[in-house]
Design an enzyme around this catalytic site. Sequence first.
Site, PDB file in Angstrom:
ATOM      1  CG  ASP A 264       3.831   7.448   4.087  1.00 40.92           C
ATOM      2  OD1 ASP A 264       3.934   8.042   5.127  1.00 40.92           O
ATOM      3  OD2 ASP A 264       4.513   6.565   3.899  1.00 40.92           O
ATOM      4  CE  LYS A 271       6.777   8.495   2.319  1.00 38.54           C
ATOM      5  NZ  LYS A 271       7.955   7.581   2.151  1.00 38.54           N
ATOM      6  NE  ARG A 345       8.091  -1.324   8.521  1.00 34.76           N
ATOM      7  CZ  ARG A 345       9.535  -1.409   8.028  1.00 34.76           C
ATOM      8  NH1 ARG A 345      10.500  -1.746   8.571  1.00 34.76           N
ATOM      9  NH2 ARG A 345       9.557  -0.886   6.864  1.00 34.76           N
TER      10      ARG A 345
END
Length: 492
Positions: A264, A271, A345
């Site tokens: 991720d 990030k 999600r």
Amino acid sequence: MIELDLAGRLSSQADTTVVGLRPGGDAPTLSGWPKDQDKSFAKRHGQSLLQAARLIGASADQGVVRVIPDGDRRRVVVGLGQSQPDPESLRQAVASAVRGVTGGGDRPLRHIALSLGLDDPASIRAAGEGALLAAYRFTPVSAAAQPAGLERVTVVAAPNASARRAVELARATATAVNRARDLVNRPPNLLAPADLAERATALARPAKVKVEVLDQPALVRGGYGGLLAVGGGSDRPPRLVKLSWAPRGAQAHVALVGKGITFDSGGLDLKPPAAMATMASDMAGAAVCLAAIVAAAELDLKVTVTAWLALAENLPSGTAYRPSDVITIHDGTTVENYNTDAEGRLVLADALSRAGQDKPDLLVDIATLTGAKMIALGNSTNAVFASDDATADQLLAAARDAGEAFWRLPITAEARQALKSQVADIKSGGRREGGALVAAAFLQRFTAGLPWAHLDIAGAAFNTGEAHDLLPAGGTGTGVRTLIALLTALAA
Ligand code: BES
Ligand code: MN
Ligand code: ZN
């Protein structure tokens, strides 16, 4: 894999013997250390094992460990804390002893005998699990030969049928946790979605768990817009893995859904480096589901289990999905994408809606879902959200049985409110406050009103600190024991 077996008496094969020290009326007493052994020990050393241990500070306090060399063997004395230790204390005490044999990072010896003078199945199981969980080491990726580690743990106890089942439960449970740890620790360049699907197949097949892998064209055909969007930025396409364990005689059907983001980066909403550093572990939920269903099959639990592993790599590129894209989930719901770093999600929405079509009695998803969960509960407690009180209690009871820390959080109207969209059916987020609750509220939209629990294991799935007791550095396997306890409780 470390072997776990049972023996009626302490044999001479083990190189390391762990015995217990219990608090007594006047002085603590050794338990599990046979008189004849102590006689020959005293002949060699001029004092009893208890005397030798006390001289170097052994105590009955839980987890105090002293190692006494005895020729080419080692005798380990560990404080049990109580005269009748509960399973959780015992698991911790044995873990301290096994770690204490060689310290944090080194490899323990080859064969440890646990002779604690406790014969009940719960104690046998806890001791076996504590030893195997504490002995776990990740084998480095290297062409160099690696030192041999612990090969076998023998629990010394009266070998009846319930003792044998307790050993079987401990072996399957600890092996499952250690498998999840291995997967989480595998570097992300070596574990793309297709690689993880392959590893799932390799673990499932020998356990007679059925495997079906949906590749990219199959995901397109099935309308899995969440997985395709999140995986779209990577050259290594997404996968949805379906694992099925359906034994004869099963009554309940549980569907497990795991977040399997093999890396991720955050995607276009990239990030910062410090936050990206541990994101190879973002597939921990999928690893936990895989390990749990394989354990259920190995233990022949009479419960139907379907596990869905939602696998994708979240990277930025010219083909990556964008914030403000509208994505169509498998069930037809359209989602306005809030942030490409809220990818978990979306893949879970696809998998939950597919899992719900089979109308299981219970849906459980597990995911390293939100940084907000870590702010709310820290790293050593997992969050559980549920559709109703009974389901929450079921999960919390399983966690208590398993010795894992979970705490229930609510799904509030405020959290649901954050999901309103002007351009689609629903938005994937939009509010930082209570971010773990917002994510849970989003997921609930895809559960078709079924009994459902959502486990947010962010922070707890990967230990960035030092190893201690049961807990290794790196992948922890948190959640595996709770899911196995849940499946055990639901088995007919
Ligand atoms: N995988 C992360 C959550 C995470 C963070 C797990 C740290 C373990 C340790 C997740 O995909 C994520 O990035 N969540 C965002 C959501 C936000 C953009 C709504 C977060 O929590 O910041
Ligand atoms: Mn993310
Ligand atoms: Zn993530």
